[in-house]
Design a protein around this motif. Structure first.
Motif, short mmCIF file in Angstrom:
data_model
loop_
_atom_site.label_atom_id
_atom_site.label_comp_id
_atom_site.label_asym_id
_atom_site.label_seq_id
_atom_site.Cartn_x
_atom_site.Cartn_y
_atom_site.Cartn_z
N VAL A 36 36.77 43.51 5.06
CA VAL A 36 36.29 43.76 3.70
C VAL A 36 36.46 42.51 2.84
O VAL A 36 35.55 42.10 2.12
N LEU A 37 37.65 41.90 2.92
CA LEU A 37 37.88 40.68 2.13
C LEU A 37 36.95 39.55 2.56
O LEU A 37 36.45 38.80 1.71
N GLY A 38 36.73 39.44 3.86
CA GLY A 38 35.82 38.40 4.37
C GLY A 38 34.39 38.60 3.91
O GLY A 38 33.66 37.63 3.66
N THR A 39 33.98 39.84 3.80
CA THR A 39 32.63 40.14 3.31
C THR A 39 32.55 40.02 1.80
O THR A 39 31.55 39.54 1.26
N ALA A 40 33.60 40.43 1.11
CA ALA A 40 33.57 40.51 -0.35
C ALA A 40 33.74 39.18 -1.06
O ALA A 40 33.19 38.98 -2.15
N TRP A 41 34.50 38.23 -0.48
CA TRP A 41 34.89 37.05 -1.25
C TRP A 41 33.71 36.28 -1.86
O TRP A 41 33.80 35.86 -3.02
N PRO A 42 32.59 36.09 -1.15
CA PRO A 42 31.51 35.34 -1.80
C PRO A 42 30.94 36.07 -3.02
O PRO A 42 30.58 35.44 -4.02
#
Length: 126
Positions: A36-42
């Motif tokens: 989730v964090l990897g997808t959300a950060w951008p």
């Protein structure tokens, strides 16, 4: 920063994380939190850019639908640009889904909040 501004900022962050979580869940990919964090950060970076643009240009935070539009556009545009730069997917279908879902999330709560405040104002005036 007022309580309303902090709440709005937190709500935007939570909704971007929810967008990423829903997307990750539909693809059933790996570690949930990191995914989730990897997808959300951008998109979180894009949301922050939108907040900065609106706040600096208008000298007020993006709390209504009109000022939320640049937040939404930046969330999608900057988010997709950053995903592209790091080699993550930016397939047209993903861009369309992200644009629609983030639009509903980031503008939807603002529309509901505006409606709530206008009803409160009418009730107070009566």
């Amino acid at each position: 920063m007022s309580r309303r501004v902090v709440t709005a900022l937190v709500l935007d962050v939570v909704l971007v994380l929810l967008f990423a979580a829903i997307g990750r869940a539909s693809h059933d990919e790996g570690n949930v939190v990191l995914g989730v964090l990897g997808t959300a950060w951008p998109f979180l970076v894009g949301t922050a850019v939108g907040w900065a643009v609106v706040t600096l240009a208008g000298r007020r935070p993006p709390l209504d639908v009109r000022s939320g539009i640049p937040v939404w556009v930046c969330a999608v545009a900057v988010g997709m640009l950053l995903r592209r730069l790091v080699g993550d997917g930016t397939a047209l279908s993903f861009v369309i889904v992200a644009t629609i879902v983030l639009g509903v999330f980031l503008l939807g709560w603002r529309a509901l909040d505006t409606l709530r405040h206008s009803r409160q104002d009418r009730a107070t005036a009566s």
